[in-house]
Write a protein that holds these residues in place. Sequence first.
Motif, short mmCIF file in Angstrom:
data_model
loop_
_atom_site.label_atom_id
_atom_site.label_comp_id
_atom_site.label_asym_id
_atom_site.label_seq_id
_atom_site.Cartn_x
_atom_site.Cartn_y
_atom_site.Cartn_z
N ALA A 84 -1.20 -7.66 6.77
CA ALA A 84 -0.29 -6.89 6.11
C ALA A 84 -0.63 -5.62 5.83
N ARG A 85 -1.95 -5.16 5.55
CA ARG A 85 -2.22 -3.71 5.36
C ARG A 85 -2.27 -3.15 6.81
N VAL A 86 -2.50 -3.69 7.89
CA VAL A 86 -2.16 -3.07 9.16
C VAL A 86 -0.84 -2.83 9.38
N MET A 87 0.04 -3.47 8.91
CA MET A 87 1.36 -3.36 9.31
C MET A 87 1.92 -2.12 8.28
N GLY A 88 1.02 -1.51 7.68
CA GLY A 88 1.36 -0.44 6.84
C GLY A 88 2.03 -0.61 5.42
N VAL A 89 1.51 -1.95 4.91
CA VAL A 89 2.16 -2.27 3.58
C VAL A 89 1.16 -1.80 2.49
N ASN A 90 1.67 -1.22 1.71
CA ASN A 90 0.79 -0.80 0.30
C ASN A 90 0.35 -2.01 -0.40
N VAL A 91 -0.66 -2.56 0.09
CA VAL A 91 -0.95 -4.14 -0.56
C VAL A 91 -1.26 -3.89 -1.87
N PHE A 92 -2.19 -2.95 -2.24
CA PHE A 92 -2.54 -2.86 -3.76
C PHE A 92 -1.42 -2.79 -4.64
N GLY A 93 -0.59 -1.92 -4.35
CA GLY A 93 0.84 -1.45 -4.94
C GLY A 93 1.61 -2.70 -5.26
N TYR A 94 1.82 -3.40 -4.27
CA TYR A 94 2.61 -4.62 -4.29
C TYR A 94 1.88 -5.65 -5.24
N LYS A 95 0.44 -5.77 -4.94
CA LYS A 95 -0.31 -6.77 -5.84
C LYS A 95 0.04 -6.46 -7.58
N VAL A 96 -0.16 -5.16 -7.44
CA VAL A 96 -0.14 -4.63 -8.85
C VAL A 96 1.43 -5.22 -9.58
N LEU A 97 2.28 -4.97 -8.74
CA LEU A 97 3.72 -5.31 -9.14
C LEU A 97 4.09 -6.75 -9.41
N SER A 98 3.42 -7.55 -8.28
CA SER A 98 3.41 -8.99 -8.79
C SER A 98 2.62 -9.48 -9.84
N PHE A 99 1.36 -8.93 -10.21
CA PHE A 99 0.48 -9.31 -11.15
C PHE A 99 1.26 -8.78 -12.78
N CYS A 100 1.92 -7.72 -12.56
CA CYS A 100 2.67 -7.37 -13.80
C CYS A 100 3.95 -8.06 -14.11
#
Lengths: 347, 297
Positions: A208-224
Amino acid sequence: MNSVIRNRLLNVLLIAVLGLFLYWAEHNLDGYKIQILNLIAVNAILALSLNLIYGFTGMFSLGHAGFMAIGAYVSALCVLSPDQKEMMWILEEVVWPVSVIHTPFWFSVLAGGILAALFGLIIALPVLRLGGDYLGIATLGFAEIIRVLIVNATPITNGSLGIKGIPMHSTLLVNYAWLLVTLYCLIRLLNSNVGNVFKAIRDDEIAARVMGVNVFGYKVLSFCIGAFFAGIGGALMGNLLTTIDPKMFTFLLTFNVLMIVVAGGLGSITGSLLSSAIITVLLESLRAVEDPFSLAGFDVPGIPGMRMVVFSLVLLCIILYRREGLMGMREITWNALFRFIDRRKHA
Amino acid sequence: MSLDMFIQQFFNAITLGSLYGLIAIGYTMVYGILRLINFAHGDILMLGAYFVFFGTTTFCLPWGLAVVVAILAASATGILIDRIAYRPLREAPRISALISAIAVSFFIESLSVVLFTGLPRPVYQPEWLTTAFQIGSIRLLPLTLLVPAISFVLVMLLLWMVYHTKPGLAMRAISKDIETTRLLGVRVDRIIALTFGIGSALAAASGIMWALRYPQINPYMGIFPGFKAFIAAVLGGIGSIQGAMLGGLILGMLEIMAVAFLPSLSGFRDAFAFIVLLLVLFYKPTGIFGEHTEEKI
């Protein structure tokens, strides 16, 4: 008929039937059965929120009890009248903003969710850099810190005495309405592009990261978002039980939610719903084991604590022999149902 | 704070720290080999204390013999847990084994509540361990000196085993690459069982010493020492035995000294360890002695 319209109509029909059933249950069933129905709804909200974090985004979080505690406390503090609070806080005076707040119930639940989400955000920033089991331990640690804070912040939370006599607002209809809201939001979210990104992160974070996804941002979103609904679940649970104290929100509570999610299937919404119903009913019916009963003429003394023995064994067996749980990652959908009926007709 | 008080607290801290360290070794060994947080480790500690309790009361064994039997029994329990709950999941995703470990932990706790009842029990303490003696103006219990001494000896023995014997070599090999080690003809499952046995024996030993120091036992007594010891293992660098001991000592020192110097924080005592954990994970996730590994595709 177009299947999209058909499914939408069927959904409306299902909700109407559910509403009628709840209306009937409210007036005809006894208090104990109503309580079980209520618990199913609350557990379903909690299971869905954990499933979003763990089942759909792949973050192993053990902090649910902490978010629930925040939701329950915020909601209770909002919904209690200032007089009640003055009566109850006998160790220390109530501090100012808490002492005057008095809000309607729906707002208190929402506030519980929002504060839990805010805490989720604060927690997410440091811990979501971690992966796998480290994340589990760190979130568990945070839940424990929240609990210790609640015990020690006596002027706000009444410390270890807890809060009693929370006015009971959460009727069957209210609880199930919140469940429907949760369901609607999560289904819309997971079917959107954002949901696809969550699943991509779960399946392979590096890809996912290699595809250019902002992994950390989406993780934070899901977590919140997960924390938000956990807070709502906690608020409803506090309201349902009418008393809360810090001892309630230990790891055991997280364990219960985790068990429901794993039993239902990680990454399956209908699985979580089904297993919330099954496990809640099972947990209640197992109370019989703890009371004395007679079996084939023998008087068997009740065994206190036996319920948890059975339940930890159940979770162990699920993880050892049927790791995908009840549903795996599959869902029960209208389309699948009709295909099934079609196949029956032609066979 | 006077100097005497400080020395007194210092010894308390060393005692607590070496107990944390001993428990942490079990975590660090299992994690080093299987990448699994053995949640049931704290419960083995509790079982060790209970085995001694029942050995001396129900079976009327002399205390020393009861301790030996308890350590062996706890060690066997550890191996049994691995066989039943962890071994079938070796090929499964790591989190499955972790959930299994959580379930085992709850199972042991709730079964202990059923079998031993949830009431706290008083523990027999041999008199020679608990009669205080005086050095200058400092009062010390023999226990306070004995616990760090025993821990030190055990750690030295363990280090010798890991670095100078065949099974120790196999352990280190497994922690590097389990598949290759298997191919080289090492009986991996036996070595893993041995690891669980040793870790559990150390946990039981520290549980027994814990019960001597805080002489009341209950089925939930293992939870907090377990968590804190895990944190000590992370602090020291997970996978490293010296690191676990050092982490335990640092954590014990922090807890005792923080409360001694700032008594107003005593309510937050249980939160310290977790705050330490978060700081370590944030700034140096590999801990003091840990090796850095990059995730590969």
